[in-house]
Design a protein around this motif. Sequence first.
Motif, short mmCIF file in Angstrom:
data_model
loop_
_atom_site.label_atom_id
_atom_site.label_comp_id
_atom_site.label_asym_id
_atom_site.label_seq_id
_atom_site.Cartn_x
_atom_site.Cartn_y
_atom_site.Cartn_z
N MET A 232 0.83 -1.20 0.00
CA MET A 232 0.00 0.00 0.00
C MET A 232 0.86 1.25 0.00
N ASN A 233 1.96 1.22 0.78
CA ASN A 233 2.88 2.37 0.81
C ASN A 233 3.52 2.58 -0.56
N ARG A 234 3.92 1.49 -1.19
CA ARG A 234 4.50 1.59 -2.53
C ARG A 234 3.49 2.18 -3.52
N LEU A 235 2.24 1.73 -3.40
CA LEU A 235 1.20 2.23 -4.30
C LEU A 235 0.96 3.72 -4.10
N VAL A 236 0.86 4.14 -2.82
CA VAL A 236 0.63 5.56 -2.52
C VAL A 236 1.79 6.41 -3.01
N ILE A 237 3.02 5.96 -2.76
CA ILE A 237 4.20 6.71 -3.18
C ILE A 237 4.27 6.80 -4.70
N GLY A 238 4.04 5.66 -5.37
CA GLY A 238 4.10 5.65 -6.83
C GLY A 238 3.05 6.53 -7.47
N VAL A 239 1.81 6.40 -7.00
CA VAL A 239 0.71 7.21 -7.56
C VAL A 239 0.95 8.69 -7.30
N GLY A 240 1.40 9.01 -6.08
CA GLY A 240 1.66 10.41 -5.74
C GLY A 240 2.73 11.03 -6.63
N ILE A 241 3.81 10.30 -6.86
CA ILE A 241 4.91 10.82 -7.67
C ILE A 241 4.47 10.98 -9.13
N VAL A 242 3.77 9.97 -9.66
CA VAL A 242 3.34 10.02 -11.06
C VAL A 242 2.41 11.21 -11.29
N TRP A 243 1.44 11.39 -10.41
CA TRP A 243 0.50 12.49 -10.58
C TRP A 243 1.17 13.84 -10.36
N ALA A 244 2.12 13.91 -9.43
CA ALA A 244 2.84 15.16 -9.21
C ALA A 244 3.63 15.56 -10.45
N VAL A 245 4.35 14.61 -11.03
CA VAL A 245 5.12 14.89 -12.25
C VAL A 245 4.18 15.28 -13.38
N PHE A 246 3.05 14.61 -13.49
CA PHE A 246 2.08 14.93 -14.55
C PHE A 246 1.55 16.36 -14.37
#
Length: 264
Positions: A232-246
């Motif tokens: 879950m932590n990996r998912l939250v971190i990954g989604v957060g970074i992807v959307w931030a960069v987008f």
Amino acid sequence: MRTNQFFDVRRFGMMCRRELLEPWKTHLLRFVACYAVLAVIVVGYGMETYNHLSPGTPLEYSHALMQFFMVIFYAMGMLFASSFMERMKTKTGRIAFLITPASAFEKYLSRWLLVTVVFIVAFAIAFGLADLTKVLVCRMLYSNVAEQITFVPWSEVFTHPYAGWRLGVVASSFCFLQSLFVLGSVIWPKNAWIKTCAALIVILLLHVQAVMVVYQVRGSFHRGFYLTDEDMNRLVIGVGIVWAVFNWTLAYFRFKESEIINRW
């Protein structure tokens, strides 16, 4: 002589220097305001805690203070990100900013560094000063437990078994929220914070409504797979970074299209 029209280190350095020094009074006032808010909360919490502390009683790690810290960190970060395009609120400001002899990427990156890296450093300094203020004030008021009045035990925070995951989640979620307000500021230079909050509330309500419709159609939700805490932590971190960069990338391309006459 050919020159690099996209990025030049010297030109970028001058742009960063200009962003920091020209509006130094505004930066100073915001730093003082941030310190004042933190100092009031930290000193008030310290007075409430040490007022009931007996000499020799061990003081437990304060989770509540860390929660206050995180709430203010997020709130200040979003508020500061809303000032991303504050110099382009007026036609005169847009003209002055757009004719600056630097590329659009250099202008954008210098502003981005100001509302991310510089903000984080300034916030850390402000919190350190607020914590120092707490120690000095509380030691004067509660001299009987002066030895027990110490700074925030950051060693306990960073030596926690899940400290790495927590830091990653905090960093990614902060970047995501901050990127939303950077994008909002580029779209709406005037009243960016209010308009971005309103837009996010509308989007959130639409998502809630969509979830309710799906729930009514299906009758219930069934969890098809199990996620561990680490997953879950990996998912939250990954989604957060992807959307931030987008969001940051989208804000950059919208920034490149900035015009003298603002149509929004």
